[in-house]
Write a protein that holds these residues in place. Structure first.
Motif, PDB file in Angstrom:
ATOM      1  N   GLU A 112       0.849  -1.193   0.000  1.00 49.63           N
ATOM      2  CA  GLU A 112       0.000   0.000   0.000  1.00 49.63           C
ATOM      3  C   GLU A 112       0.885   1.244   0.000  1.00 49.63           C
ATOM      4  O   GLU A 112       1.889   1.305   0.712  1.00 49.63           O
ATOM      5  N   TYR A 113       0.490   2.222  -0.769  1.00 50.08           N
ATOM      6  CA  TYR A 113       1.246   3.462  -0.860  1.00 50.08           C
ATOM      7  C   TYR A 113       0.283   4.608  -1.152  1.00 50.08           C
ATOM      8  O   TYR A 113      -0.872   4.387  -1.539  1.00 50.08           O
ATOM      9  N   CYS A 114       0.776   5.817  -0.940  1.00 51.22           N
ATOM     10  CA  CYS A 114      -0.031   7.014  -1.177  1.00 51.22           C
ATOM     11  C   CYS A 114       0.340   7.607  -2.531  1.00 51.22           C
ATOM     12  O   CYS A 114       1.529   7.744  -2.847  1.00 51.22           O
ATOM     13  N   THR A 115      -0.649   7.969  -3.293  1.00 49.04           N
ATOM     14  CA  THR A 115      -0.431   8.541  -4.604  1.00 49.04           C
ATOM     15  C   THR A 115      -1.081   9.916  -4.682  1.00 49.04           C
ATOM     16  O   THR A 115      -2.136  10.156  -4.059  1.00 49.04           O
ATOM     17  N   MET A 116      -0.449  10.806  -5.433  1.00 55.53           N
ATOM     18  CA  MET A 116      -0.954  12.159  -5.595  1.00 55.53           C
ATOM     19  C   MET A 116      -1.922  12.174  -6.786  1.00 55.53           C
ATOM     20  O   MET A 116      -1.547  12.435  -7.920  1.00 55.53           O
ATOM     21  N   LYS A 117      -3.179  11.899  -6.489  1.00 54.24           N
ATOM     22  CA  LYS A 117      -4.191  11.815  -7.536  1.00 54.24           C
ATOM     23  C   LYS A 117      -5.536  12.202  -6.947  1.00 54.24           C
ATOM     24  O   LYS A 117      -6.044  11.523  -6.042  1.00 54.24           O
ATOM     25  N   PRO A 118      -6.146  13.293  -7.409  1.00 54.92           N
ATOM     26  CA  PRO A 118      -7.452  13.698  -6.870  1.00 54.92           C
ATOM     27  C   PRO A 118      -8.510  12.638  -7.142  1.00 54.92           C
ATOM     28  O   PRO A 118      -8.496  11.958  -8.171  1.00 54.92           O
ATOM     29  N   SER A 119      -9.399  12.496  -6.210  1.00 55.65           N
ATOM     30  CA  SER A 119     -10.474  11.524  -6.357  1.00 55.65           C
ATOM     31  C   SER A 119     -11.467  11.994  -7.408  1.00 55.65           C
ATOM     32  O   SER A 119     -11.818  13.185  -7.482  1.00 55.65           O
ATOM     33  N   SER A 120     -11.937  11.073  -8.218  1.00 59.00           N
ATOM     34  CA  SER A 120     -12.918  11.410  -9.264  1.00 59.00           C
ATOM     35  C   SER A 120     -14.306  11.638  -8.696  1.00 59.00           C
ATOM     36  O   SER A 120     -15.206  12.100  -9.426  1.00 59.00           O
ATOM     37  N   ASN A 121     -14.514  11.336  -7.415  1.00 57.39           N
ATOM     38  CA  ASN A 121     -15.823  11.532  -6.794  1.00 57.39           C
ATOM     39  C   ASN A 121     -16.040  12.966  -6.326  1.00 57.39           C
ATOM     40  O   ASN A 121     -17.137  13.288  -5.852  1.00 57.39           O
ATOM     41  N   LEU A 122     -15.023  13.810  -6.436  1.00 61.01           N
ATOM     42  CA  LEU A 122     -15.162  15.195  -6.011  1.00 61.01           C
ATOM     43  C   LEU A 122     -16.067  15.951  -6.970  1.00 61.01           C
ATOM     44  O   LEU A 122     -16.178  15.597  -8.151  1.00 61.01           O
ATOM     45  N   LEU A 131      -6.914  20.014  -9.087  1.00 65.03           N
ATOM     46  CA  LEU A 131      -6.024  19.707 -10.207  1.00 65.03           C
ATOM     47  C   LEU A 131      -5.114  20.889 -10.522  1.00 65.03           C
ATOM     48  O   LEU A 131      -3.923  20.708 -10.833  1.00 65.03           O
ATOM     49  N   THR A 132      -5.642  22.098 -10.423  1.00 60.29           N
ATOM     50  CA  THR A 132      -4.812  23.293 -10.615  1.00 60.29           C
ATOM     51  C   THR A 132      -3.748  23.398  -9.531  1.00 60.29           C
ATOM     52  O   THR A 132      -2.589  23.748  -9.802  1.00 60.29           O
ATOM     53  N   TYR A 133      -4.135  23.085  -8.301  1.00 65.47           N
ATOM     54  CA  TYR A 133      -3.161  23.093  -7.203  1.00 65.47           C
ATOM     55  C   TYR A 133      -2.067  22.061  -7.439  1.00 65.47           C
ATOM     56  O   TYR A 133      -0.891  22.318  -7.167  1.00 65.47           O
ATOM     57  N   GLN A 134      -2.433  20.898  -7.947  1.00 69.42           N
ATOM     58  CA  GLN A 134      -1.437  19.861  -8.207  1.00 69.42           C
ATOM     59  C   GLN A 134      -0.432  20.306  -9.270  1.00 69.42           C
ATOM     60  O   GLN A 134       0.769  20.049  -9.152  1.00 69.42           O
ATOM     61  N   ASN A 135      -0.923  20.987 -10.302  1.00 71.63           N
ATOM     62  CA  ASN A 135      -0.023  21.446 -11.361  1.00 71.63           C
ATOM     63  C   ASN A 135       0.904  22.565 -10.895  1.00 71.63           C
ATOM     64  O   ASN A 135       2.045  22.665 -11.362  1.00 71.63           O
ATOM     65  N   ALA A 136       0.411  23.395  -9.972  1.00 68.50           N
ATOM     66  CA  ALA A 136       1.226  24.515  -9.479  1.00 68.50           C
ATOM     67  C   ALA A 136       1.883  24.216  -8.146  1.00 68.50           C
ATOM     68  O   ALA A 136       2.502  25.103  -7.550  1.00 68.50           O
ATOM     69  N   ARG A 137       1.769  22.990  -7.662  1.00 73.53           N
ATOM     70  CA  ARG A 137       2.250  22.654  -6.318  1.00 73.53           C
ATOM     71  C   ARG A 137       3.758  22.831  -6.175  1.00 73.53           C
ATOM     72  O   ARG A 137       4.238  23.321  -5.151  1.00 73.53           O
ATOM     73  N   MET A 138       4.522  22.452  -7.173  1.00 77.74           N
ATOM     74  CA  MET A 138       5.978  22.535  -7.079  1.00 77.74           C
ATOM     75  C   MET A 138       6.429  23.982  -6.897  1.00 77.74           C
ATOM     76  O   MET A 138       7.215  24.299  -6.005  1.00 77.74           O
ATOM     77  N   TRP A 139       5.920  24.882  -7.747  1.00 77.20           N
ATOM     78  CA  TRP A 139       6.348  26.280  -7.666  1.00 77.20           C
ATOM     79  C   TRP A 139       5.733  26.977  -6.457  1.00 77.20           C
ATOM     80  O   TRP A 139       6.315  27.925  -5.919  1.00 77.20           O
TER      81      TRP A 139
END
Length: 307
Positions: A112-122, A131-139
């Motif tokens: 079992e591991y944790c993955t950075m993937k938003p749930s499709s049930n949102l 999804l926007t936060y995930q794309n800009a998370r690094m910067w």
């Protein structure tokens, strides 16, 4: 206190996952651990900024040597703003992570591991924001949690040193007040250096993973993530110790509390005298450390005859 929460809750979860390849508390830990870790970065970032502003006000105050101690309500209000703001900015981490399972090709066991993937049930609007936060998370990480505290602290220190060197050079040189101000500045610089050294590997790894993740294996990505968490735990362990060592009044008060707990708070005369003496020393040092004005000593009584 937040560093203690990270070590108390997040560290056992990470160690348990590395040993058993099972996620303790399941999907809950996959969401709470990143949330607490990012909140820890926010608490440290905004605390360093608040300390830098405090040092700047101390340098620019017209009566710096007579500044009263800040009221407890004001300090609690600032801490509440820092904590609530940090936790609010970390809310997307709860919606970004989720638990996944994979079969090891070597042992054949399910991990079992944790993955950075938003749930499709949102909801669609929330999903697009996450999804926007995930794309800009690094910067966002690099700008807010790395560049902001370091640049802010360096700027405040440079301005403070320039003002102290030009306006108060003749007055405060060699005085206890100037020594305490210098000691406070060294404390903030030490905390910033520890924070910068411990967050640099994570930011470097985030930038490398963002541009080279297709060429990396899952084992390599897990190892980089483990290294980042190790540096975060190291920061949480070193920062309180460094603060207690550099901040002498706080360290003395902490040692007094520890000694009182070890001795069982025995009401002996010697211990009471020792505690009173240590309390007096702590109050005197804290009055210097926090720029509290000292009371003038009582006038000496005339003794003897007129001759």
């Amino acid at each position: 206190f937040w560093d203690f929460l990270i070590l108390f809750f997040c560290l056992p979860v990470v160690i348990f996952n590395e040993i058993t390849k099972k996620r303790l508390l399941g999907d809950v830990s996959c969401r709470i651990v990143p949330f607490m870790e990012v909140s820890s970065l926010g608490v440290t970032t905004f605390s360093l900024c608040a300390l830098g502003i405090d040092r700047f006000h101390a340098a620019t105050s017209p009566q710096a040597s007579a500044r009263p101690i800040e009221q407890c309500q004001s300090i609690i209000a600032k801490l509440a703003v820092i904590w609530v703001g940090s936790m609010t900015l970390s809310v997307p981490e709860i919606l970004l992570w989720q638990m996944a399972q994979d079969t090891s090709p070597v042992s054949g066991m399910v991990t079992e591991y944790c993955t950075m993937k938003p749930s499709s049930n949102l909801p669609e609007s929330v999903y697009s924001l996450v999804l926007t936060y995930q794309n800009a998370r690094m910067w966002w990480y690099f700008g807010c949690y790395f560049c902001l505290p370091i640049l802010f602290t360096v700027s405040c220190q440079l301005v403070t040193r320039r003002i102290s060197g030009t306006e108060k050079k003749a007055e405060c040189r060699g005085t206890k007040h100037s020594q305490c101000e210098s000691h406070l500045n060294c404390t903030i610089i030490g905390l910033t250096i520890i924070y910068g050294l411990c967050t640099t590997p994570e930011n470097v790894c985030n930038i490398v993973v963002a541009y080279m993740s297709p060429d990396m294996s899952k084992q390599t990505l897990d190892l980089l993530n483990l290294i980042n968490q190790f540096f975060l735990f190291f920061k949480c362990s070193v920062t309180p110790v460094l603060l207690l060592c550099l901040c002498r009044p706080l360290g003395q008060a902490f040692m007094d509390c520890c000694c009182c707990c070890c001795e069982g708070c025995s009401p002996d005369t010697a211990s009471s005298e020792g505690s009173a003496d240590s309390k007096l020393k702590t109050e005197m040092s804290s009055s210097i450390f926090f720029d509290k004005p000292r009371e003038s000593p009582p006038p000496l009584l005339a003794l003897g005859t007129p001759c």
